[in-house]
Design an enzyme around this catalytic site. Structure first.
Site, mmCIF file in Angstrom:
data_model
loop_
_atom_site.group_PDB
_atom_site.id
_atom_site.type_symbol
_atom_site.label_atom_id
_atom_site.label_comp_id
_atom_site.label_asym_id
_atom_site.label_seq_id
_atom_site.Cartn_x
_atom_site.Cartn_y
_atom_site.Cartn_z
ATOM 1 N N ASP A 12 0.873 -1.173 0.000
ATOM 2 C CA ASP A 12 0.000 0.000 0.000
ATOM 3 C C ASP A 12 0.914 1.228 0.000
ATOM 4 O OD1 ASP A 12 -3.157 0.651 1.674
ATOM 5 O OD2 ASP A 12 -2.074 1.763 0.144
HETATM 6 C C1 GLC Z 1 -4.150 4.385 -0.212
HETATM 7 C C2 GLC Z 1 -5.078 3.254 0.153
HETATM 8 C C3 GLC Z 1 -5.203 2.202 -0.914
HETATM 9 C C4 GLC Z 1 -5.047 2.838 -2.277
HETATM 10 C C5 GLC Z 1 -3.633 3.364 -2.392
HETATM 11 C C6 GLC Z 1 -3.384 4.093 -3.725
HETATM 12 O O1 GLC Z 1 -3.393 4.790 0.872
HETATM 13 O O2 GLC Z 1 -4.855 2.595 1.391
HETATM 14 O O3 GLC Z 1 -6.477 1.584 -0.748
HETATM 15 O O4 GLC Z 1 -5.291 1.885 -3.299
HETATM 16 O O5 GLC Z 1 -3.293 4.215 -1.313
HETATM 17 O O6 GLC Z 1 -4.132 5.258 -3.759
#
Ligand code: GLC
Length: 728
Positions: free
Chosen positions: A289
Site C-alpha cells: 500500500d
Molecule cells: C491508499 C489506500 C489504498 C489505495 C492506495 C493508492 O493509501 O490505502 O487503498 O489503493 O493508497 O491510492
C-alpha cells in the site's frame, strides 16, 4: 550498409521485423510469457530491474492521504505509475518516454483507484453488497474497466475485500461488509468484471485484491492501527475472500498498512509468501500500500528505509508503492549481499509477466477516443441506477407511508437533499458534480417540480438553526416530509475513523423539530458506514438507507419512493443499537451461556441485523426441506411466496450451523444466497445444493481443512432443518 538490392532489402526488413531472428524473444508476442520474461530479465541491468519494482505518482493527485511524492523526477525505466488524471494524451506521452527513451523499452503499468466506478460512479461497495446482486456488481466493474482502460489505466487497486465488523473504521465503506462469504462472492464478481476473459483484451484492467490482510480488524476502528487476530480468525474470517479472489485469477494483491499480531502485513513473509504465493500458487505480484514499505520504520520493524526495503522484499512485496525505498536502496542492498539477485529477479519476473499478459509490449498506447464516446453512456447510467435501486435498504415503513401515493406533495428537506458530491462517497474516481442526479433533481423529475417543496433546514454539522423555521413551514404545506440526512463523503473511507456513529447533533435536532409538526417523516440516509439510529428511529414513519448511491442516486431514490421499484436491499453489515456494542456481527461464535451475559443497560441485540431489509410486499417461506442426493450432496429447498400485491425481488440467505465440532464454529455462517423477482401472488422454489466439503468443512488454525461427521443445521429466514453427516 547502403544497398538498393531488393533481396537484400527484403532480408534486412525481415531481420528487423522479426525479433525471433534477432533473438529478442521478449519482443515475440507468440512466445510463452515465461520465455519472454526470462529473456528480458537476462538483458536487464540491476538498476533497470530495481526501477521495475517501483511505483510513483503521476498527475494531479487529489488523494489527501497520499501526500509527499518521493520521486521528483520520473525515470523512463519506472515500473508503474499511479495515474490520477484522465487525460489519455498525457498518459501516452509518458508511456512513449518509457517505450522510446529507455534502453529496453519496457512499458509502464498505469494504476488507479477505480473502486466503484471511473467516471460513471456506482454505489459504494458496502451498498453494492446490500444489493445481493453480484452479477449486476460485476457488470458495474466491467463498465468501470472499460471507462478506465479507455482513459489509459491498465490496473485498478480494487476490489477491497476486507471483512469489517467495526463501523467506527471509515473503510467499511469500501468493502462488502461483515461476512467472509459475501466478500468472497463480490470479490470474484469484481475480478471477473475488471479482468474479463483475457487481460490483453480491450476494455479490461488488472484487478488488485486489497488490503491483504486483516485491515478490517484495526483496533478501535482506528485506521492504520494494529490488529490482533487469532490464527483461527485469520483463516475463518479474513482469508476466504482473498482465497476466492486468487482462485478467480486476480492479477495482483496489495499488502495492507496494519500489523498482524506485531508483524506488519508488508513485512509478513508467512502471509505474503508461504500462504499467498506458495500454498495458494498466486502467480501475480504483490504491491505494497502507499508508503507502507517506509512505514515499517514507524511500525518498529525496521531501523531505517534500507532495512524496510530489505524486509519487505524478503516478505514478498514485489512493488513498492510510493515510498521509493526500493528505488533508493535496493541496488546497494544487492551489491552488499543483503538482498539476492534471485530475489530481485523473482519480483521483476512477476511484474513483467503481468505487462506481457496485458499486451502492453504490443499495445503500449491507449487509443484516443473522444470522451463522449467512452464514458457516461446511457447503458452505463442504467446500470448505475439499477445497482443503486437494488442497494437501498428499507429499514422502516410504518402505516405503509411508502411508496408515496400519486399526487403527494413532498417537503424535501435536509442538507443531502440538493447535494451532489456526497452522493459519490469515498474514492469517487473521476466522478463530477455535473454528472450526478441529486435527490431534488430525481424527485422533481419524477413527481413534478410543483409537488416537491425544497428547504435545506440545516447544514451537515454545526449549530446554526436559522433555517429550521423555513423547513418547518415547508413541512406544514406538504403531505409528507422526505428528510435527507447523513455523512459528508470525507466522513468515511480512508483515514476517516469516527468514535460516534450518530448523526450530527444539528441533523438530529432538525429531525426532532420536524417530528413535532406531526407530518409523517421518511428519513433518507446517505452514509458510508452503519449509523446509530436508535434515538432517531422513533421520529420516523419510514427509513431508507440510501448509502452513497453514485451518480444516479436521485433517480434511483425517486423510483423507490414512488414505488416504480420495490426495495430489495438487505444489510450486509449490522447496524448496532449503541456504539458500546461494537464489535457486533451476526456470525459470532456461540456464547457459554445463551440466556445470560447480556448488557444490563441496553438491549443486547442490534437495532438492525445482518440481512435485514423490508420490501413493499411480504414474503412467506414454507416447505423447507432437505434431501440427500446419490452423489452425497444435500438439496435444500424452500418455497417463497409473494403474499402481497406488488411484484418484488427477494434474496434468500442460506445459513449453516455446526452445533458440535472440534472447534467452536460461528453460530451461523452464510453459505449461499440467491435473489429473484417474484410476481405478486406467485411463489418460487429456491434451491441450495449443499456440497458437504465446500459448505460443511472448515479450517483449523493452520488453515488445514477439517471435515467432521455429525449434525448440521440448515437455516433460512428463521426456519431450520437438520442434516446428518455419517462418518466418512
Ligand atoms: C491508499 C489506500 C489504498 C489505495 C492506495 C493508492 O493509501 O490505502 O487503498 O489503493 O493508497 O491510492
Amino acid at each position: 550498409m547502403k544497398t538498393n538490392h531488393p533481396i537484400i532489402l527484403a532480408i534486412s526488413a525481415c531481420l528487423f521485423a522479426s525479433p525471433v531472428l534477432l533473438g529478442q524473444t521478449y519482443r515475440d508476442a507468440s512466445a510463452p510469457v515465461e520465455d519472454r520474461v526470462s529473456d528480458l530479465i537476462s538483458r536487464m541491468t540491476l538498476e533497470e530491474k530495481v526501477w521495475q519494482l517501483n511505483q510513483a505518482g503521476f498527475g494531479n493527485n487529489r488523494n489527501i492521504n497520499n501526500i509527499g511524492e518521493k520521486l521528483k523526477h520520473i525515470p523512463a525505466e519506472i515500473g508503474s505509475l499511479i495515474y490520477t488524471d484522465d487525460d489519455v494524451t498525457l498518459r501516452n506521452a509518458m508511456q512513449r518516454k518509457a517505450v522510446e527513451d529507455s534502453r529496453l523499452g519496457i512499458p509502464i503499468l498505469f494504476g488507479y483507484d477505480v473502486i466503484h466506478g471511473f467516471r460513471t460512479v456506482y454505489p459504494i461497495s458496502l451498498a453494492q453488497a446490500c444489493s445481493w446482486n453480484p452479477d449486476l456488481a460485476r457488470e458495474a466493474s466491467r463498465v468501470a474497466a472499460r471507462e478506465a482502460s479507455g482513459a489509459g489505466i491498465d490496473w485498478t487497486f480494487s476490489p477491497m475485500i476486507d471483512v469489517a465488523r467495526d463501523p467506527r473504521w471509515g473503510r467499511v465503506a469500501e468493502g462488502y461488509g461483515e461476512d467472509p462469504y459475501t466478500n468472497a462472492i463480490f470479490a470474484v464478481g469484481a475480478v471477473k468484471g475488471y479482468q474479463g476473459d483475457n487481460l490483453a483484451d480491450e476494455g479490461t484492467v488488472a484487478a488488485c485484491l486489497k488490503h491483504y490482510i486483516g485491515y478490517g480488524a484495526s483496533e478501535g476502528g482506528r485506521d492504520y492501527s494494529c490488529t490482533d487476530i487469532s490464527d483461527q480468525a485469520m483463516w475463518d474470517t479474513y482469508m476466504p475472500p482473498y482465497q476466492a479472489g486468487v482462485k478467480a485469477g486476480a492479477a495482483t494483491v496489495m499488502s495492507s498498512f496494519n500489523d498482524i499480531n506485531g508483524i506488519p502485513a508488508t513485512a509478513n513473509r508467512f502471509l505474503l509468501t508461504d500462504v499467498l504465493k506458495q500454498r495458494w500458487n498466486f502467480d501475480g505480484f504483490v504491491v505494497s500500500d502507499w508508503n507502507a514499505v517506509e512505514q515499517l520504520v514507524s511500525q518498529g520493524i525496521a531501523a531505517d528505509r534500507a532495512a524496510a526495503a530489505a524486509v519487505a522484499l524478503y516478505a514478498g512485496v514485489d512493488m513498492d508503492m510510493g515510498s521509493n525505498a526500493y528505488g533508493e536502496h535496493m541496488v546497494s542492498l544487492v551489491e552488499s549481499g543483503i538482498v539476492s539477485m534471485d530475489a530481485i529477479d523473482a519480483s521483476v519476473a512477476r511484474i513483467l509477466a503481468l505487462k506481457f499478459r496485458l499486451g502492453l509490449f504490443e499495445h503500449p498506447y491507449t487509443t484516443e477516443i473522444p470522451e463522449s464516446q467512452r464514458v457516461l453512456l446511457d447503458s452505463d447510467r442504467t446500470t448505475a441506477r439499477r445497482l443503486a435501486e437494488e442497494s437501498m435498504v428499507l429499514l422502516k415503513n410504518t402505516d405503509d407511508v411508502l411508496p408515496l401515493r400519486a399526487g403527494t406533495t413532498v417537503a424535501l428537506i435536509g442538507p443531502m437533499a440538493d447535494n451532489r458530491g456526497h452522493l459519490l462517497g469515498s474514492w469517487p474516481g473521476h466522478g463530477r458534480d455535473e454528472d450526478i442526479v441529486s435527490v431534488v433533481d430525481g424527485l422533481s423529475q419524477r413527481i413534478g417540480n410543483s409537488k416537491v417543496l425544497f428547504s435545506r433546514g440545516c447544514d451537515f454539522e454545526g449549530t446554526d438553526t436559522t433555517l429550521f423555521a423555513e423547513a418547518l413551514a415547508t413541512a406544514g404545506k406538504a403531505d409528507v416530509v422526505v428528510l435527507c440526512l447523513g455523512e459528508k463523503r470525507e466522513w468515511s473511507g480512508e483515514n476517516a475513523s469516527r468514535a460516534s456513529m450518530e448523526l450530527p447533533g444539528i441533523q438530529k435536532k432538525l429531525l426532532a423539530a420536524l417530528n413535532r409538526t406531526g407530518k409523517p417523516i421518511v428519513l433518507v440516509l446517505t452514509n458510508g458506514r452503519p449509523l446509530i439510529l436508535t434515538d432517531d428511529e422513533p421520529y420516523c414513519s419510514a427509513i431508507v438507507e440510501m448509502w452513497q448511491p453514485g451518480i444516479e442516486g436521485g433517480n434511483a431514490l425517486a423510483a423507490l419512493l414512488c414505488g416504480d421499484v420495490a426495495p430489495s436491499g438487505k444489510l450486509a453489515m449490522t447496524f448496532p443499537r449503541h456504539v458500546g456494542q461494537v464489535p457486533i456481527y451476526y456470525n459470532e461464535r456461540p456464547r457459554a451461556r445463551r440466556d445470560q451475559g447480556f448488557y444490563q443497560d441496553i438491549p443486547t441485540e442490534p437495532l438492525y441485523p445482518f440481512a435485514y431489509g423490508l420490501s413493499y410486499t411480504s414474503f412467506e417461506y414454507s416447505d423447507l426441506g432437505v434431501e440427500k442426493q446419490a452423489d452425497g450432496t444435500f438439496r435444500a429447498t424452500v418455497r417463497v411466496t409473494n403474499t402481497g400485491s406488488r411484484d418484488a425481488a427477494e434474496t434468500v440467505h442460506w445459513f449453516i450451523s455446526d452445533p458440535a465440532s472440534s472447534i467452536s464454529r460461528p453460530a451461523r455462517e452464510l453459505k449461499y444466497f440467491e435473489k429473484r423477482m417474484i410476481p405478486a401472488g406467485n411463489s418460487a422454489v429456491f434451491v441450495f445444493d449443499i456440497d458437504p466439503v465446500r459448505d460443511l468443512a472448515f479450517v483449523n488454525s493452520h488453515g488445514m481443512p477439517l471435515f467432521e461427521a455429525g449434525a448440521y443445521i440448515v437455516s433460512v429466514n428463521g426456519q431450520s432443518v437438520e442434516i446428518n453427516l455419517a462418518k466418512q
